[in-house]
Structures are given as C-alpha cells and as structure tokens.
Write an enzyme that holds these catalytic residues in place. Structure first.
Site, PDB file in Angstrom:
ATOM      1  N   ASP A 405       0.861  -1.185   0.000  1.00  0.00           N
ATOM      2  CA  ASP A 405       0.000   0.000   0.000  1.00  0.00           C
ATOM      3  C   ASP A 405       0.898   1.235   0.000  1.00  0.00           C
ATOM      4  OD1 ASP A 405      -2.341   1.452   0.126  1.00  0.00           O
ATOM      5  OD2 ASP A 405      -2.701   1.078   2.251  1.00  0.00           O
ATOM      6  N   GLU A 408       2.526   4.726  -4.215  1.00  0.00           N
ATOM      7  CA  GLU A 408       2.431   5.585  -5.421  1.00  0.00           C
ATOM      8  C   GLU A 408       3.748   6.297  -5.767  1.00  0.00           C
ATOM      9  OE1 GLU A 408      -1.193   4.185  -4.343  1.00  0.00           O
ATOM     10  OE2 GLU A 408       0.058   5.374  -3.026  1.00  0.00           O
ATOM     11  N   ASP A 483      -8.779   3.676  -2.422  1.00  0.00           N
ATOM     12  CA  ASP A 483      -9.667   4.141  -1.349  1.00  0.00           C
ATOM     13  C   ASP A 483     -10.963   4.752  -1.885  1.00  0.00           C
ATOM     14  OD1 ASP A 483      -7.731   3.291   0.351  1.00  0.00           O
ATOM     15  OD2 ASP A 483      -6.858   5.259   0.681  1.00  0.00           O
TER      16      ASP A 483
END
Length: 799
Positions: A405, A408, A483
């Site tokens: 997670d 990015e 999300d």
C-alpha cells in the site's frame, strides 16, 4: 491549417523532410534534415513499434513494462519507396511514412485507413528540466470510440475525455477525478468495426486527449522521455487486448484459495479481535479464505515487525487461523521509519539503499510511522535485499500473502502528496529523477515483494496485492482500485473500473466491497457484494472509522444475501479458475465489457453496466437504491436467466424484474458451467462429483474446465486436467463430447450433469455408443444424470 506563426508561438517543433533511410533486420530507420530519427520495428505482423529521437541518436532502450520472455516474429516484411512516402508492409498492415514530415498512416491490406497522424510527432524543449515534452496527435473520425487506460473513474467509452497518468494517492476520489493510483498508458480505438491499440510506453507523467480539445483529434503526450509507442492491429478488440497482454506479460496462476472471499479492515487487532472475526464467519457459515492485518499489527508502523502487545505470538495465531481455513495476509508499505534502533532502517542506511535528493541528502517524508526514508526499488540490489526481508513473515510465521500500500509513493503533509521531483533513482542502470521513476515505483516495490514472497512460500504459490501499478505490474501482483467511498456512485465506478482493468491487461483486480471511506447502508453493501463476487479479486475492506463492515454488521436479510452470493462464488470456483487459466495462457480478459464481447453490435459501444464474466455468464449489477429491477442490454445470442432458467433472445434492451436477493445473471445457451459444492474455505471438503450445469442450445457450443492441485507448481510439469466439452443440440437429441488433456487425476470420479432447457423428453441415453438404463420419471423431474467421468460421448435421444 495551423500557420507557422502559431507554431513558433506554441514553441512546438516538428520533424522536417527525410534525408536518409536504412533497414536493419526488423527495424527501419528514417533520418530527417533536422536530426530527428524515427525507428520503426516490426515485432509481429500486427504489432509495430514507433520510436522517435530528436538528438540524432537513441538512448539506451529500457522498459519495465515489456515482458522479456515474449517471442516476436513476423511472416512478411517489405519496405518500398514511393514518390512521396516510404511504405512498410507486413502480412496484416501497411504503414506509410511521408517523406516531407515523417507523418504516418497505417492501413489494412484493402487500403482502409486504421489510424493516421494529424500533426503526428512534435515536441517542445523542456526549459526547466532539459530534454523534451514529447507529443503525438492522431486524426479521429466521427463515431470512433476509445477504451482502456486502466482504472479511470469514468464511463467505459473515453470519447470526449482528457485523462492524466500520474500515480496518486487519491483518498475518497470522485467520479471523473484525475489522476488515480495506476498508470496504464494503453488504449483501444474502435472505428468502422476495426479495432487497434496504442501503448505509449513512457513512465513520465502522461496525458491522453480523446477528442476533448478538438473534435477530430486524439492525442497523447508526456512531460519527458521518449515518444515511444506500440501500435496493435485487431481488427477485433480481442486481438488487440491479447497482443497487449502478451507484450506486457501475464501473472502466474494464483493458488485457488486466493479466488475465494477475503475480509479486511483498517484494522483488525488485537489477536482476539482477529479470531473473533474468523470464528463468526464459520459460525454464520459464510465462506471466507483470507483475513488481512492492516498497519496496526506492526510495532509503531515499522515494516517487518509485530506489536507484541496486540500479537504476542504471531506464529501461533497464524497457525490457529490456518487450522480453521484462514490464510493471513499482512500489509507492508515502502516508508521505513527513521529510527537508529530499528534493524531494517539500520541495514538500509549501512548499505545506502534509500532514495536521495539531487543534492545528496536522503529523501525524507512523513507517512504512518512519522519521518521515513524510502528504499529505491529501481535498484536491483535493493530489490534483492527487500525480497530477503520476507523470510521471517513467510517462512517462520506462515503469512500467506503480502499487501503493498502507499506505494504511489504516498507522502503526507506535502502539496504534491509524493516525493519531490528531484529525487534520484538507479532505474536499473539508467539513472534518472523521480519524474521518470514515479509511475513505476509501486510496481518495482510489488516486484521485489513478489520475489520475496515467492522464494519463501515455495513450494506453494505466492500472493501479492498492490495499490499502485504501471503496465506490466500484472506479472507480479494483483491489485485493487484504492480508497473508494461507500456511495452508490462508487458502486457504479467499481463496476467500470474492474472491466477496464481487465481489458487493460491487469485482470486480477477488485474493489473494496462496500466502500473504504464512510459507511454503507445494508442495501448498498448487499448490492456491492452481489457485484463483487463476480470480480476476479473479491475482498470487503473498510476504514472502519464509521462502524463495522463485516456481513453481520447489517440485518438478517443482508447476512443471507451475502451468504447466498459468496456461496455462489465458491460454487463457481472451477469456472473462475478456468477463466484465470485462459487469461494467463491466452491473454483473454476475465471480464469482458459488452463492446469487447461483440464490437460489431453498435449498441454495445456505450454500455457501461453489463459485462461477461468469463466466457459464458452475463452479469448486470443493480446500481440504484430501492430497485427491484432495471433496464439492461442483453447481447446478441440466446441467454438463460440463471435464477428462473427462462430463455431470453439477445440483441435488445429489456426490463428485468429482480428481487433484493438477486441481480440479473444470464448463462449463454449451450454452455456447460462447472460447479463445486459450497465450502467454507478452499480445500475444506473432499467430494466425489463435479456438477456440470448444461444449458441446451440448438447448435454447437464449446466449454472448458481447467483444474490442478490448487496450489504448487506441479501443473507446470503437465499435472493438470483440461476438459474440453462440446455440446451439440438438435431438435430431438443432444450430444456431449468430452476431450481430456493433462496428467492430473481429479479427486472426484463422477459428473452430475444438470440438463437445463431441454426441448424434448428423453427416451434413451447412450454413453460411448452403449445404451444405459436410467430412471425415467426421476430424470423427468430432476433433469440430472450422474455418470462416470471417464466418458467420451454422451447422447440423449428424445421422443
């Protein structure tokens, strides 16, 4: 026509006339007067690469996206010179390169234009960073449609949209928000019943404009790097998607349990909470195979540590969960806490594995643990080190999967939400700044994680899931859409995102069922689970800050609907596993938007909601509250209503009545759908028969079933079972032919065949040309037959 003064004002530069050309094997080079070189490489007859440079030479050719194991080869290649252009011809297409300005058009062999340059390649020097902003514009005709680009939160057909690719932590994103977590710079054009694809393999921030700025122009550009794109010719969308998936690679087969249902929340802790959740699933008889531990399982959010207060004996807990059929999956983020007493930090510091700023200091950013440094996963040495860190989690403690997670990479409390652009990366020997490495950072983290999990899970198969990804990430990891929010609009978005990911080569994807942010109503959760069980990856996940999102957090109706649909998924596991096998063997997407399924039917070009699950099941979710029915488009052909077995004729939009505990699901006539009994987790039951639901069709239909040991690598040594069924329906008879391949002996010995929609009463049954006795009255009421699995041909003869 754009005048020269406009061009000068815009600062755009263009190739001038061709002054030389040469051919080297499968590559043809065109040199212009102003030092532009175009290199055209024919990889296959319908796959051509275009690469431009403006500096008179090409930099090292390196890509993280391309699967190096792919073989390329063409049947025919001929280059000819005409008066005003050069022509490159293969056995599928012709490419014409204009001598005046390098503008290119691609035609089929009947001289129909598939794609042609508008301005073509042009560029602008990047004053701030050096290098070029590279641009490409193509002409677009009326009626052209555009698809692809990964998980964009907008309608399936991208015509009229402008989109941006820059991996971004977009918490609680909204419809049409750009950019999102993933970067898949690949699109499919469909015009005049011909499909083609473009993959712009450039990791800088990229933009795509599909007739948004100018009605007849589709363009794409990047803030740096090379104009480097691949052209795929269909003419079927199937061919384009398969070629792109081949080029960027396919995953390994996951263990079968990964295709079961997963439960996740931020966060399940302490240990007794995790066990309470697990036992509640078993008590309510809602199947579940995996449970996730979010960041709170760690000691102060330090990766590869355990909070001993919450989890005093992780190995024991993981083993006890495993005894009950639950696999444990843990989260691992890239941010490594700056703490001189923390072994992972110390090791990376000693070995100089962290990303640095341009002027030398380590890049520092705030994430969950506070101030962190970040490993440079574009360095092969760092990836190898990172893979080794999983030994304890996987080998010793017994964790079965890892969830990446925040990759990015996400950084908190800074305006751009990520690294500064001057951060330096090794980029596998092609050193660069974060402008180039940003979009592939998450993929390289997932790759390193995958190699670690695979190494220590062996002889079992690994499972990795990532939030951020670039084209090619599917070789290492599954993904989810990030999300999202507990709203009806997000249910609509999730449906489209997963379809789009499937045709963008990254099929092993799902959404957070019920929504991550905020709290769903029972009705929304029920409708979401009804969609989610038809997604390749099936997981409920929530931020848990507004209440619980386990199935039992809602009323009895919702619990029953959840059980009913998860049961259905578990019954369909052999069908799902077969879909997955076809994805990795043949590059066929697991979900097919209607336009992919039947591009010649213009009605499909703008459909968003309906999709084909595998090859033979049509699904249409209910996306609005208080709905006990909806309008849907049934594609051409004959389809049986799964719930009522009524036959529907496709090629039209119809109103379908449903109930709260149903959504429209149809099965293609002629299909044979394999089913297992319901299990609470994969491998719980041993069973002696495989159920086959056979839907009668007047005509022929093929169905396949792939099975193996459900984990491990024996299937690579030929130990799998591949059944090919052919059903041939006539007015008064039905023939089922079976062909088997592979050395795997399935544990069951019989098939239970349910005959659905037979238009005749059965008079006699033959197996391999021998008449068998059967209970006629029983057959008439039940419509099912149990037979030995070792048959070649089954023949039903009617009155």
């Amino acid at each position: 026509m754009i005048t020269n003064t406009e061009l000068e004002y815009k600062g755009d530069l263009y190739p001038s006339k061709i002054v030389a050309f040469e051919q080297e094997g499968d590559s043809i080079f065109f040199h212009t007067d102003n030092k532009v070189i175009l290199k055209v490489t024919v990889l296959r007859d319908s796959l051509i690469r275009f690469r431009f440079t403006t500096k008179g030479y090409f930099s090292n050719d390196f890509s993280y996206a391309i699967d190096k194991t792919q073989l390329h080869g063409y049947n025919f290649l001929e280059v000819t010179e005409e008066e005003t252009y050069y022509q490159i011809q293969t056995s599928k297409v012709k490419a014409k390169i204009q001598k005046a300005d390098l503008r290119t058009s691609i035609l089929d062999l009947n001289d129909n234009v598939i794609l042609e340059d508008e301005l073509g390649f042009h560029w602008e020097e990047s004053y701030e960073y050096g290098g070029n902003i590279v641009k490409m514009s193509k002409s677009s005709k009326d009626g052209e449609c555009f698809y692809g680009l990964g998980d964009k939160a907008t309608q399936l057909n991208l015509k009229g949209k402008r989109l941006e690719n820059f991996a971004t932590d977009q918490y609680a994103y909204s419809k049409d928000q750009e950019p999102l977590y993933k970067v898949v710079p690949f699109y499919i054009g469909l015009q005049n019943k011909q499909s083609y694809g473009i993959f712009f393999d450039n990791t800088f921030r990229t933009f795509f404009d599909f007739c948004h700025e100018r009605r007849s122009v589709a363009s794409f550009w990047a803030e740096g790097g090379e104009m480097n794109y691949y052209f795929f010719y269909g003419p079927k969308m199937q061919d384009v998607v398969t070629s792109y998936t081949d080029l960027t690679g396919k995953p390994e087969l996951p263990p079968l349990w990964v295709l079961g249902y997963h439960q996740c929340k931020w966060s399940y802790y302490p240990e007794n909470k995790v066990k309470e959740i697990a036992s509640k699933f078993r008590e309510l008889k809602i199947p579940c195979d995996a449970i996730y531990l979010d960041i709170d399982y760690m000691e102060g959010f330090r990766c590869f540590t355990w909070n001993k207060e919450y989890f005093p004996d992780p190995k024991k807990m993981v083993a006890e969960l495993a005894d009950d059929g639950f696999k444990t999956i843990v989260i691992i983020d890239p941010g490594i806490k700056i703490d001189k007493d923390y072994w992972v930090y110390k090791e990376a510091l000693e070995k100089d594995y962290f990303c640095k700023r341009a002027d030398g200091p380590y890049m520092k950013g705030k994430v969950w643990p506070g101030e962190c440094n970040f490993p440079d996963y574009t360095n092969p040495v760092v990836r190898e080190w990172w893979a080794g860190l999983f030994k304890e989690l996987i080998s010793d403690i017994g964790v079965k999967g890892v969830w990446n997670d925040m990759n990015e990479p996400a950084v908190m409390e800074v305006p751009n939400k990520t690294f500064p652009m001057d951060v330096r990366h090794v980029y596998d020997g092609n050193p660069c700044s974060h402008r180039k490495a940003h979009n592939i950072y998450g993929t390289q983290m997932a790759r390193a994680t995958y190699h670690g999990v695979k190494r220590f899970a062996y002889p079992k198969r690994p499972f990795v899931i990532t939030r951020s990804a670039y084209s090619g990430a599917q070789r290492y990891t599954s993904s989810w859409t990030g999300d999202n929010v507990a709203t009806w609009e997000h249910l609509w978005i999730a449906n489209i995102q997963v379809q789009r990911m499937c045709i963008s080569g990254m099929g092993f994807t799902g959404s957070d069922i019920g929504g991550f942010a905020e709290q769903p109503t029972g009705e929304l959760y029920a409708r979401w689970i009804q969609l989610g069980v038809f997604h390749p990856f099936c997981r409920t996940h929530s931020s848990g800050h507004h209440g619980d999102q386990e199935p039992w957090a809602f009323d009895e109706d919702v619990i029953n609907i959840t059980r009913k649909f998860i049961n259905l998924r578990y019954q369909l596991l052999p069908y799902l596993y077969t879909m997955f096998w076809q994805y990795i063997e043949e590059g066929v997407p697991m979900l097919k938007p209607l336009v992919y399924y039947d591009q010649d039917d213009i009605q499909t070009h703008y459909r968003n909601d309906e999709f084909i699950f595998g090859n033979q099941i049509l699904v249409c979710p209910i996306l609005e509250p208080n709905s006990l029915g909806r309008r849907m488009y049934i594609p051409r052909g004959e389809w049986y209503n799964y719930w009522t077995n009524e036959l529907a004729i496709g090629g039209r939009e119809v109103w379908i009545d449903t109930k709260f505990d149903e959504i429209p699901v149809y099965v293609k006539a002629g299909a044979i759908i394999p089913k297992y009994p319901v299990q609470q987790y994969v491998g719980e039951l041993e069973f002696d028969e495989l159920t086959l639901d056979l839907y009668y069709k007047n005509g022929k239909e093929n169905s396949v079933v792939y099975e193996d040991a459900q984990d491990g690598y024996d299937y690579k040594k030929g130990r799998y079972s591949f059944l090919s069924f052919r059903s041939i329906g006539k007015e008064k008879e039905l023939i089922v032919q079976l062909h088997k391949e592979g050395k795997y002996e399935t544990p069951y010995t019989k098939y239970r065949i349910n005959f659905i929609g037979l238009p005749f009463r059965v008079k006699e049954i033959e197996i391999d040309n021998e008449i068998i006795s059967f209970d006629r009255t029983n057959f008439d009421t039940e419509g099912s037959l149990v037979i030995d699995k070792e048959f070649n041909e089954l023949h039903l003869i009617g009155w």
